[in-house]
Scaffold this motif. Structure first.
Motif: not given
Length: 169
Positions: A9-10, A44-48, A50-52, A74-75
């Motif tokens: 996971p990222g 950062r908002a893009w990264l946030d 997503y979750s594990a 990504t999904s």
């Protein structure tokens, strides 16, 4: 692949490397319709998003032992309305020197394995043709082209089509 590749996971620590990979496609290719590179803090908002766990995942591939990011998959949300929640849009972006090494396949295999137990019915992918490597990757994972939007985006002084691919999960 010469080096062992780890898929995981990222995380927040990957933000700069993920942004560097994405900015390559922004600046050098028509494969994303963003036209200006991003500083990491603007991603950062893009990264946030997503979750594990759950249907919205970000997986990264790195060279084991070096921590060098080779790419990510990504999904994400397909559309913002609630009835679309069981559909995801999938993407793969690879570092320029990681293409043709099987990294995209490793990422998609791990992504679809992770989604197998989630409430996801369909996966979609948007591909700007011509992009034979991306089309080949998606077809290998069971995607079929279901539509073509003609000249829907303008970048580098010309119009580009977008082919839509779909996969039942």
């Amino acid at each position: 692949m010469g080096q062992e590749v780890q898929v995981r996971p990222g995380t927040e620590e990957d933000l700069t490397g993920l942004t560097d990979i994405y900015n390559h496609y922004v600046c050098e290719t028509p494969y994303t319709f963003d036209t200006l590179p991003f500083p990491p803090e603007e991603r950062r908002a893009w990264l946030d998003g997503y979750s594990a766990r759950g249907p919205h995942r970000l997986l990264v591939a790195e060279e084991a032992g070096t921590g060098t990011l080779l790419g990510y998959a990504t999904s994400g949300r397909f559309r913002p309305k609630p009835a679309y929640l069981s559909s995801v849009e999938c993407t793969v972006y690879l570092a320029p020197d990681a293409t043709g090494r099987g990294v995209g396949g490793l990422l998609y295999r791990a992504l679809f394995d992770a989604l197998a137990d989630e409430d996801v019915h369909r996966a979609y992918a948007a591909i700007v043709p011509p992009n034979e490597p991306s089309e080949r990757l998606h077809r290998r994972f069971g995607f079929e082209q279901v539509g073509l939007l003609r000249e829907v985006g303008r970048k580098f002084g010309r119009y580009w089509d977008v082919a839509w691919f779909e996969k039942r999960l």
